[in-house]
Design an enzyme around this catalytic site. Structure first.
Site: not given
Length: 540
Positions: A47, A50, A121, A244, A290, A351, A386, A392
């Site tokens: 949920f 982003q 990204e 993150h 990241r 994260h 990752r 997702l």
């Protein structure tokens, strides 16, 4: 004495995020499915995601490029087969999501045709991120929840925690060792119920709650990893917890994430004096993977003695910012920060758990009938780090592949009519709840200090000693008192903390998300760190 279970189904799915619900919907036309949700059905990491979902939809992009980008981000220890498996099935699985009603952003091309708006990204060489503004997870989760709640063959049990898996040999059943169900904590009734299933799927997410600062919701307590370990499954690569780089630094919103897409659209990372620093660390600047960005921010904060760094996209047109990041803009405005006018204070935060329960292409674990999909699992996709928006995607691809395997095996699945009930005959109500609260705070604090972005052998040894003491206290408490939500989560999280530290102690190098001052160089040959219940060992 065995009794009829309170719940029975073909497939029990523990977790209600993108992995669990996509699997449930793929199975439900042919099978009876129960989905457990620890809180409200939408209260999970999906949920709050982003960024978006990575898949090749642009004719200038390619599956090979997606594969190579993922392998580079994974710092040399991705499983190439798993990466190719996910990337090659990405588009069809995203299309399935679109067919369920998920609405991704579109735009009009110069030739007048409408196409999906793809963003870029960190770590990606092309624009390949499908998104729904800056709230992709919300769009995905609400769509899947609506479909699941309206499907006659899916029962969603909210506020229901899995206490532990029921494994055949532990309850005296003959034959091959297999999972036959789970004990479930009904938070509304405060009772433990029994659920029988022909197949059980762990879709419980990660374990970032083990750290003091995290972008994850409160339920990310490593339940699936701990239960699978107790059931006899191997785990791998748990030393690689992704921090993150850009969580909001604000007392009223400590776990609010500032999406990678901000940097993908041109945001800069700056010191308190307004100067950029990422070009000093990596030629890709703000678009570096990241792990590199998080370490750079951590380095600058410690070097300058600063509480935070800053993320600045105010050089972009205000209308562009409001259009592309409406949710973030409104959230920050409510906190007194105007994203279009000023830099935003940020810090790194735990994260994503890149390691997890070892599985094959279909999400199968070491225990027959037990599957693990999504963040709880180790597929080999992420390696040591990752890449953005592959998470997702992993949920969707393994939701599809697990559904195929479960359906194929269901006619041959074992069925039993009775299970042993939960035994509370020798426990009593807890007398010192403050003990649990104190253990919670202690665990999360020393994991942040000793097993965080930068590690040393001495810090890991200190963490392991404290974990051992906590485990003794928690095991004693668990044996004598009735279960509670906090006790269940603490028991699971301290188990996962031990596994994280043991994996970290195995790795005598710095690679990806695991950086240790004692071994700052890369080894020439490396692979996953694998732990096996009963005898911790390295398999590289």
């Amino acid at each position: 004495m065995n009794t009829l279970p309170e719940h029975s189904c073909d497939v029990l799915i523990i977790g209600s995020g993108a992995a669990g619900l996509s699997l449930a919907l793929r199975l439900a036309d042919q099978h009876q499915v129960i989905v457990l949700s620890k809180g409200p059905v939408t209260e999970g990491s999906t949920f709050y995601a982003q960024g978006g979902i990575a898949a090749v939809f642009d004719e200038t992009d390619s599956i090979d490029s997606h594969v190579e980008d993922t392998l580079i981000a994974g710092a040399g220890i991705c499983d190439r087969h798993a990466v190719e498996f996910v990337a090659s099935n990405a588009r069809s699985c995203v299309q399935w999501l679109i067919d369920q009603g998920v609405l991704f952003d579109t735009h009009i091309q110069p030739n007048g045709e409408e196409s999906y708006h793809l963003t870029r990204e960190g770590g990606h060489s092309h624009r390949r991120i499908l998104h729904a503004a800056d709230a992709t997870g919300r769009e995905v989760e609400t769509t899947l929840v609506s479909k699941a709640l309206n499907h006659p063959n899916i029962r969603v049990l909210e506020r229901s925690n899995a206490v532990d898996l029921i494994v055949s040999d532990k309850i005296g059943l003959p034959g091959t060792r297999r999972v036959v169900g789970a004990w479930v904590w009904n938070r509304n009734k405060e009772t433990v119920e029994t659920c029988h299933a022909k197949a059980v799927v762990l879709a419980t997410g990660g374990a970032s709650k083990v750290y003091q600062y995290t972008t994850n919701p409160d339920i990310s307590s490593g339940d699936g990893i701990a239960m699978a370990w107790r059931a006899g499954c191997r785990v791998a690569n748990l030393e690689f917890n992704q921090f993150h780089p850009t969580a909001l630094y604000h007392p009223q919103a400590r776990n609010f994430l500032l999406t990678e897409a901000l940097r993908g659209e041109g945001a800069y990372l700056k010191r308190p004096d307004g100067t950029r620093f990422m070009p000093d660390f990596d030629e890709r600047g703000e678009l570096a993977p990241r792990d590199i960005v998080a370490r750079a921010i951590d380095h600058e904060m410690k070097r300058l003695g600063a509480d935070c760094m800053f993320l600045d996209i105010s050089h972009k047109p205000a209308d562009f910012i409001r259009q592309h990041f409406p949710m973030i803009y409104e959230k920050l405005l409510g906190l007194g920060i105007d994203l279009t006018q000023e830099p935003v204070p940020i810090v790194p935060a735990a994260h994503y758990t890149c390691g997890g329960v070892m599985v094959d292409d279909h999400g199968r674990t070491d225990v027959e009938g037990l599957y693990a999909i999504g963040e709880v699992s180790y597929t080999g996709l992420h390696g040591a780090n990752r890449m953005a928006s592959n998470s997702l995607l992993e949920c969707l691809v393994y939701g599809w592949s697990a559904a195929e395997d479960i359906t194929r095996r269901m006619p041959y699945a074992h069925d039993i009519s009775t299970l042993p009930p939960w035994d509370e005959s020798r426990v009593e109500n807890p007398d010192e709840r403050v003990v649990i609260q104190h253990n919670w705070h202690e665990l999360r604090l020393f994991m942040w200090d000793y097993v965080g972005i930068v590690r040393t052998t001495k810090r890991l040894e200190r963490a392991l000693r404290r974990i051992t003491m906590l485990q003794q206290e928690i095991d004693e408490y668990y044996a004598h008192f009735r279960v509670s939500n906090n006790l269940l989560e603490l028991r699971n999280l301290v188990q996962v903390a031990e596994l994280i530290v043991r994996c970290a102690m195995m790795r005598k190098e710095s690679r990806g998300l695991h950086f240790t001052l004692d071994y700052p160089e890369l080894l020439t040959h490396s692979g996953p760190s694998i732990l096996s219940p009963g005898n911790h060992y390295i398999n590289r």
